[in-house]
Design an enzyme around this catalytic site. Structure first.
Site, PDB file in Angstrom:
ATOM      1  N   GLY A  34      -4.849  -3.036   1.071  1.00 51.89           N
ATOM      2  CA  GLY A  34      -3.456  -2.732   1.334  1.00 51.89           C
ATOM      3  C   GLY A  34      -3.234  -1.329   1.859  1.00 51.89           C
ATOM      4  N   ASP A  36      -3.522   1.490   0.342  1.00 52.96           N
ATOM      5  CA  ASP A  36      -4.583   2.401  -0.085  1.00 52.96           C
ATOM      6  C   ASP A  36      -5.715   2.420   0.947  1.00 52.96           C
ATOM      7  OD1 ASP A  36      -6.014   4.155  -1.715  1.00 52.96           O
ATOM      8  OD2 ASP A  36      -6.620   2.633  -3.153  1.00 52.96           O
ATOM      9  N   GLY A 125       2.359  -5.087  -3.822  1.00 53.01           N
ATOM     10  CA  GLY A 125       1.404  -5.903  -3.078  1.00 53.01           C
ATOM     11  C   GLY A 125       0.523  -6.685  -4.035  1.00 53.01           C
TER      12      GLY A 125
END
Length: 173
Positions: A34, A36, A125
């Site tokens: 995601g 990150d 997410g």
């Protein structure tokens, strides 16, 4: 768009030209999927190296807390890594932990004297936090923290997907 110093945009947080972007990090600070993964990928190895140094010094970052590193190759000179909670049905103090991640991010930005800050949608997410609930917590936590970070002039919620963008627009207009 706005509400005091708050605004929402639809886009890619790794392209934001602000003083700091917030990363929806995990406890280990070693990147992931995601947002990150996107931030680590776009920012290059300097971010990972800074995260490794933090891990060595303090063993990662607890849920609800945040740490700050260089932005590496990103347009933003800093990344604030905030660890949001994994949604477990709401009985594990998830609301308070999510609010804490947002408040600690604002606190760090204020301590650095930053003027502009951009947030992703933390925990919504893969961590599964209900989006409408997360939006309300994010806005309230940021508003609560702003008076203690007087250098901050603008906070932007950056939504990659249409649903989060719509939810923020409804609440900020």
């Amino acid at each position: 768009m706005t509400g005091e110093h708050l605004q929402v945009v639809h886009g890619d947080i790794t392209r934001m030209e602000v003083d700091a972007i917030v990363n929806a990090a995990n406890n280990g600070l070693l990147g992931g999927g995601g947002v990150d993964g996107a931030i680590h990928g776009a920012g290059g190895p300097a971010i990972m190296n800074a995260c490794r140094a933090i891990r060595e010094a303090q063993g990662g970052c607890p849920t609800g807390e945040a740490v700050i590193t260089t932005g590496g190759l990103l347009p933003a000179p800093y990344v604030i890594h905030a660890v949001g909670p994994v949604w477990k049905g709401g009985s594990q103090d998830e609301d308070a932990l999510l609010a804490s991640a947002y408040r600690n991010s604002v606190r760090l930005a204020g301590e650095q004297g930053l003027r502009t800050l951009a947030f992703p949608n933390i925990s919504t997410g893969i961590y599964g936090f209900p989006r409408d609930r997360a939006v309300d917590i994010a806005i309230r936590a940021v508003r609560d923290a702003l008076p203690k970070a007087p250098s901050l002039e603008q906070v932007t919620f950056v939504c990659f997907d249409d649903e989060n963008y719509r939810l923020y627009r409804e609440r900020l207009t």
